[in-house]
Motif scaffolding. Sequence first.
Motif, PDB file in Angstrom:
ATOM      1  N   SER A 149       0.848  -1.197   0.000  1.00  0.00           N
ATOM      2  CA  SER A 149       0.000   0.000   0.000  1.00  0.00           C
ATOM      3  C   SER A 149       0.881   1.243   0.000  1.00  0.00           C
ATOM      4  N   ARG A 150       0.252   2.405  -0.226  1.00  0.00           N
ATOM      5  CA  ARG A 150       1.009   3.664  -0.234  1.00  0.00           C
ATOM      6  C   ARG A 150       1.687   3.901   1.120  1.00  0.00           C
ATOM      7  N   GLY A 151       0.976   3.608   2.188  1.00  0.00           N
ATOM      8  CA  GLY A 151       1.550   3.808   3.517  1.00  0.00           C
ATOM      9  C   GLY A 151       2.726   2.895   3.792  1.00  0.00           C
ATOM     10  N   MET A 152       2.633   1.636   3.352  1.00  0.00           N
ATOM     11  CA  MET A 152       3.743   0.702   3.538  1.00  0.00           C
ATOM     12  C   MET A 152       4.967   1.140   2.739  1.00  0.00           C
ATOM     13  N   ARG A 153       4.730   1.662   1.537  1.00  0.00           N
ATOM     14  CA  ARG A 153       5.835   2.160   0.732  1.00  0.00           C
ATOM     15  C   ARG A 153       6.549   3.308   1.436  1.00  0.00           C
ATOM     16  N   GLN A 154       5.761   4.205   2.016  1.00  0.00           N
ATOM     17  CA  GLN A 154       6.369   5.352   2.681  1.00  0.00           C
ATOM     18  C   GLN A 154       7.168   4.923   3.903  1.00  0.00           C
ATOM     19  N   ARG A 155       6.679   3.918   4.617  1.00  0.00           N
ATOM     20  CA  ARG A 155       7.440   3.421   5.757  1.00  0.00           C
ATOM     21  C   ARG A 155       8.737   2.742   5.299  1.00  0.00           C
ATOM     22  N   LEU A 156       8.680   2.077   4.139  1.00  0.00           N
ATOM     23  CA  LEU A 156       9.897   1.481   3.583  1.00  0.00           C
ATOM     24  C   LEU A 156      10.867   2.568   3.124  1.00  0.00           C
ATOM     25  N   HIS A 157      10.334   3.679   2.586  1.00  0.00           N
ATOM     26  CA  HIS A 157      11.176   4.826   2.239  1.00  0.00           C
ATOM     27  C   HIS A 157      11.949   5.315   3.464  1.00  0.00           C
ATOM     28  N   ILE A 158      11.254   5.396   4.598  1.00  0.00           N
ATOM     29  CA  ILE A 158      11.899   5.867   5.827  1.00  0.00           C
ATOM     30  C   ILE A 158      13.001   4.897   6.248  1.00  0.00           C
ATOM     31  N   ALA A 159      12.709   3.603   6.176  1.00  0.00           N
ATOM     32  CA  ALA A 159      13.733   2.605   6.508  1.00  0.00           C
ATOM     33  C   ALA A 159      14.947   2.755   5.598  1.00  0.00           C
ATOM     34  N   ARG A 160      14.721   2.950   4.302  1.00  0.00           N
ATOM     35  CA  ARG A 160      15.822   3.136   3.363  1.00  0.00           C
ATOM     36  C   ARG A 160      16.669   4.343   3.742  1.00  0.00           C
ATOM     37  N   GLY A 161      15.987   5.452   4.128  1.00  0.00           N
ATOM     38  CA  GLY A 161      16.715   6.668   4.480  1.00  0.00           C
ATOM     39  C   GLY A 161      17.520   6.560   5.754  1.00  0.00           C
ATOM     40  N   LEU A 162      17.228   5.541   6.571  1.00  0.00           N
ATOM     41  CA  LEU A 162      17.906   5.383   7.860  1.00  0.00           C
ATOM     42  C   LEU A 162      18.983   4.296   7.850  1.00  0.00           C
ATOM     43  N   LEU A 163      19.172   3.637   6.717  1.00  0.00           N
ATOM     44  CA  LEU A 163      20.074   2.490   6.668  1.00  0.00           C
ATOM     45  C   LEU A 163      21.476   2.807   7.177  1.00  0.00           C
ATOM     46  N   HIS A 164      22.006   3.945   6.789  1.00  0.00           N
ATOM     47  CA  HIS A 164      23.392   4.280   7.138  1.00  0.00           C
ATOM     48  C   HIS A 164      23.480   5.083   8.439  1.00  0.00           C
ATOM     49  N   GLU A 165      22.393   5.024   9.240  1.00  0.00           N
ATOM     50  CA  GLU A 165      22.335   5.668  10.551  1.00  0.00           C
ATOM     51  C   GLU A 165      22.693   7.154  10.475  1.00  0.00           C
ATOM     52  N   PRO A 166      21.924   7.921   9.675  1.00  0.00           N
ATOM     53  CA  PRO A 166      22.230   9.345   9.528  1.00  0.00           C
ATOM     54  C   PRO A 166      21.966  10.111  10.815  1.00  0.00           C
TER      55      PRO A 166
END
Length: 329
Positions: A149-166
């Motif tokens: 769903s759109r919401g699940m995609r956005q949560r996956l976007h957030i996970a992607r943005g946090l991978l390198h522990e910014p």
Amino acid sequence: MALAIEARDLRRTYRTRTGWLNPRRVEIDAVRGVDLDVRRGELFGLLGPNGAGKTTTIKMLNTLLIPSSGSARVCGFDVVSQTREVRRRIGYVFGGDRGLYDRLSALDNLRYFAELYGVPAARQKRRIGELLELVGLTGRERERVEGYSRGMRQRLHIARGLLHEPEVLFLDEPSIGVDPVAARELRNTVAGLAATGTTVLLTTHYMAEAEELCDRIAVIAGGEIQALGTADELKHHAEGRRVLEVQAFGVSDSQLAGIDVLPGVRESSVDIVGTAQVLTVQSDATVDVQADVLRLLDGVRLGRVTARQPTLEDAYVAIVGRSPVEVAA
């Protein structure tokens, strides 16, 4: 207090052409001298109408655009001369469907981006597991993203943005187009980031989201910061006003124009909620405009009529509706 983001007189001017027969070059000032301080560990909101300069400001801070003038530092590093150091310390999540591979699973997406971001192989499995748990996708990670769903995609976007522990995460309208249930889940995810010590700069059009999440909020309009403070502090911009809400079906532009010129009226707007319009009229606290508004709406089918105290959204409307001179005063 240590600052994660600091900007001084940040400006961005675009040069473009206008006209067809006699084209001429024009300059458009998208950002006109933004000063901004965001503390480490803060969840900071940036609000503004379309074209106000929100995304341009974000892109200058995360090194995707070079400022025309002024300066900005993220985690102590200059966004122009120390781009590599800045990028190592930031994550960027934007609204919409771009940035993920639909035919891959969430797990494979995160594995791919972990390699791209240089996350050590020994750390990847544990980090991906932590992020799937954080964004609530544990158990769904082996499904293809095309079925999300759109919401699940956005949560996956957030996970992607946090991978390198910014140290700093930029969230550019992450809940745009997301249904209310998914938006609530996203807010819970974003709120959880504060507990990890991550600094978050959030842009959004949703006042309730900003009020619920943000430690402080800046309102930008016309490329300039018009107001800055906590949600409660910003509400002072609507002090001395009363708010009338009218549920209606078929308010015309001429009727809205008539309401705008009523004595005591400060601002009026119409939003679509379901199949109805919701007319919101802000007026001086000493002036009761209800009778005059209802008179001008003669012939329009009406629903609920409510008088209430100003909210953050009302304060936002008041702020962006003023000229820069009035706000500065």
